[in-house]
Design a protein around this motif. Structure first.
Motif, short mmCIF file in Angstrom:
data_model
loop_
_atom_site.label_atom_id
_atom_site.label_comp_id
_atom_site.label_asym_id
_atom_site.label_seq_id
_atom_site.Cartn_x
_atom_site.Cartn_y
_atom_site.Cartn_z
N ILE A 230 0.85 -1.20 0.00
CA ILE A 230 0.00 0.00 0.00
C ILE A 230 0.89 1.24 0.00
O ILE A 230 1.84 1.32 0.77
N SER A 231 0.55 2.20 -0.85
CA SER A 231 1.24 3.49 -0.84
C SER A 231 0.20 4.58 -0.66
O SER A 231 -0.67 4.78 -1.53
N MET A 232 0.26 5.25 0.48
CA MET A 232 -0.67 6.35 0.79
C MET A 232 0.06 7.65 0.54
O MET A 232 0.90 8.09 1.34
N VAL B 151 1.76 17.35 -6.50
CA VAL B 151 1.68 16.53 -7.72
C VAL B 151 2.97 15.75 -7.97
O VAL B 151 2.94 14.53 -8.16
N LYS B 152 4.08 16.45 -7.96
CA LYS B 152 5.36 15.78 -8.23
C LYS B 152 5.60 14.66 -7.22
O LYS B 152 6.11 13.59 -7.56
N SER B 153 5.21 14.89 -5.97
CA SER B 153 5.41 13.87 -4.93
C SER B 153 4.63 12.61 -5.23
O SER B 153 5.12 11.49 -5.01
N VAL B 154 3.42 12.75 -5.74
CA VAL B 154 2.60 11.58 -6.10
C VAL B 154 3.25 10.83 -7.26
O VAL B 154 3.31 9.59 -7.26
N PHE B 155 3.73 11.58 -8.24
CA PHE B 155 4.43 10.96 -9.38
C PHE B 155 5.66 10.17 -8.91
O PHE B 155 5.84 9.00 -9.27
N LEU B 156 6.50 10.80 -8.10
CA LEU B 156 7.74 10.14 -7.69
C LEU B 156 7.48 8.92 -6.81
O LEU B 156 8.08 7.86 -7.01
N MET B 157 6.58 9.05 -5.83
CA MET B 157 6.28 7.90 -4.98
C MET B 157 5.67 6.76 -5.81
O MET B 157 6.06 5.60 -5.66
N SER B 158 4.74 7.10 -6.68
CA SER B 158 4.11 6.06 -7.50
C SER B 158 5.11 5.39 -8.43
O SER B 158 5.13 4.16 -8.56
N LYS B 159 5.97 6.18 -9.04
CA LYS B 159 6.97 5.64 -9.96
C LYS B 159 7.81 4.56 -9.29
O LYS B 159 8.04 3.48 -9.88
N HIS B 160 8.22 4.80 -8.06
CA HIS B 160 9.18 3.88 -7.44
C HIS B 160 8.52 2.75 -6.64
O HIS B 160 9.13 1.68 -6.52
N VAL B 161 7.30 2.94 -6.15
CA VAL B 161 6.62 1.79 -5.53
C VAL B 161 6.05 0.87 -6.59
O VAL B 161 5.95 -0.35 -6.39
N GLY C 289 -1.05 -4.35 -5.62
CA GLY C 289 -0.75 -3.06 -5.00
C GLY C 289 -1.98 -2.22 -4.82
O GLY C 289 -2.97 -2.37 -5.54
N ARG C 290 -1.89 -1.34 -3.84
CA ARG C 290 -2.95 -0.36 -3.58
C ARG C 290 -2.29 1.01 -3.45
O ARG C 290 -1.52 1.24 -2.52
N ILE C 291 -2.56 1.88 -4.40
CA ILE C 291 -2.08 3.25 -4.34
C ILE C 291 -3.27 4.15 -4.02
O ILE C 291 -4.30 4.08 -4.69
N ILE C 292 -3.10 4.96 -2.98
CA ILE C 292 -4.16 5.88 -2.56
C ILE C 292 -3.57 7.28 -2.52
O ILE C 292 -2.60 7.55 -1.81
#
Length: 256
Positions: A90-92, A119-129, A139-142
Motif C-alpha cells: 500500500i502506498s498512501m 503533484v510531483k510527490s505523487v508521481f515520484l512515490m508512484s513511480k518507485h513503488v 498493489g494499492r495506491i491511494i
C-alpha cells in the motif's frame, strides 16, 4: 465472515505522516494490522508518531526522513522499505501543501512549491513503488486529492491548490487504467476542510472558515476519523474491483 478490511501482514508507506491527517491515515492502517513506513521531512516528529503507533497497535513502524519531491530521497526510502519489509502493498500518497493566494498575486516560487509538493510527490512515490508492485502483481495506491480539485470557489482563492489537486485526480485515473490488469488499484480520497497543522493558518482562518461553514451542506469541517473508512476501503480487499475513483469525503460540498 471474512473481515474485508483486515490488513494483517501488509506493508504500507504513508507520506506526509508527521502531523495532521497523515498521522490519522497511518493509525487507521495500523489498527487493521498493517506494518508501516512513515515519511516526512521532520524526522523527530516521525519518531514520536512511530512510538505512539507501536505502543497502541501490535505493528512495526519505520520512520524515514524523506522529502518526497526529491527523487533520490524517494528512491532511498523505497529501497529501505524493501530492505526491512521485503515488499510494498500500500502506498498512501498524502504529502502536500496549500496556499490561498489568487493567481494575480501568486509568486512563481509559491506556485512551484504547491505543484511540487502536491503533484510531483505523487508521481515520484508512484513511480518507485510501482516497480515493486508490478513484480508482485499486487498493489494499492491511494492519493490524497481534495474537493478543491473538482471545482473552484469564489471565496477560497486556492488557485495553485485547485490545479494541483485536479492533476492528482486525473493522474489517479490515468494510472488506474494502465495498471489495473497488473493487480494494482489506484484511487484517491477528496477531503473537504479538515483541521491540521497545514490548514490551521490558511483555510481555518476567517473569513474562509465562515464561508465554508455557510456553504457546506453539513455546515461544518470534517472531524478526526471521518476519513478512516475511505482509507480502509481503498487499502483493503473490500475495494478489489474499484480503481480510478476519487471518493469525496466533503460533507456534501461537491453535491451542490
Amino acid at each position: 465472515m471474512k473481515n474485508l478490511f483486515d490488513l494483517t501482514g501488509k506493508v504500507a508507506i504513508v507520506s506526509g505522516a508527521s502531523s495532521g491527517i497523515g498521522v490519522q491515515f497511518a493509525k487507521v492502517l495500523a489498527s487493521q494490522g498493517a506494518n508501516l513506513v512513515i515519511l516526512a521531512r521532520r524526522y523527530e516528529k516521525l519518531v514520536e508518531v512511530a512510538k505512539d503507533i507501536e505502543s497502541e497497535y501490535e505493528v512495526k513502524v519505520l520512520p524515514i526522513k524523506c522529502d518526497v519531491t526529491v527523487e533520490k530521497e524517494v528512491i532511498a526510502a523505497v529501497d529501505k522499505t524493501i530492505e526491512v519489509f521485503g515488499k510494498i502493498d500500500i502506498s498512501m500518497n498524502n504529502a502536500g501543501v496549500v496556499d490561498a493566494v489568487p493567481v494575480h498575486m501568486l509568486e512563481e516560487e509559491a506556485w512551484d512549491k504547491v505543484i511540487n509538493a502536491d503533484v510531483k510527490s505523487v508521481f515520484l512515490m508512484s513511480k518507485h513503488v510501482l516497480k515493486h508492485m508490478l513484480n508482485a502483481k499486487y498493489g494499492r495506491i491511494i492519493n490524497t486529492a481534495s474537493m478543491l480539485g473538482a471545482g473552484g470557489s469564489a471565496n477560497i482563492p486556492t488557485h495553485s491548490y485547485n490545479a494541483a489537486k485536479a492533476a492528482v485526480i486525473n493522474l489517479t485515473r490515468g494510472m488506474a487504467a494502465s495498471y489495473a490488469k497488473h493487480g494494482i488499484t489506484v484511487n484517491a480520497i477528496g477531503p473537504s476542510l479538515f483541521y491540521s497543522e497545514m490548514t490551521a493558518n490558511t483555510l481555518f482562518k476567517e473569513p474562509i472558515l465562515s464561508y465554508y461553514n455557510n456553504t457546506c451542506p453539513m455546515g461544518r469541517p470534517g472531524n478526526p476519523g471521518e476519513l478512516d473508512g475511505a482509507v480502509l476501503y481503498f487499502a483493503s480487499d473490500a475495494s478489489s474491483y474499484t480503481t480510478g475513483q476519487t471518493l469525496f469525503v466533503d460533507g456534501g460540498w461537491t453535491a451542490v
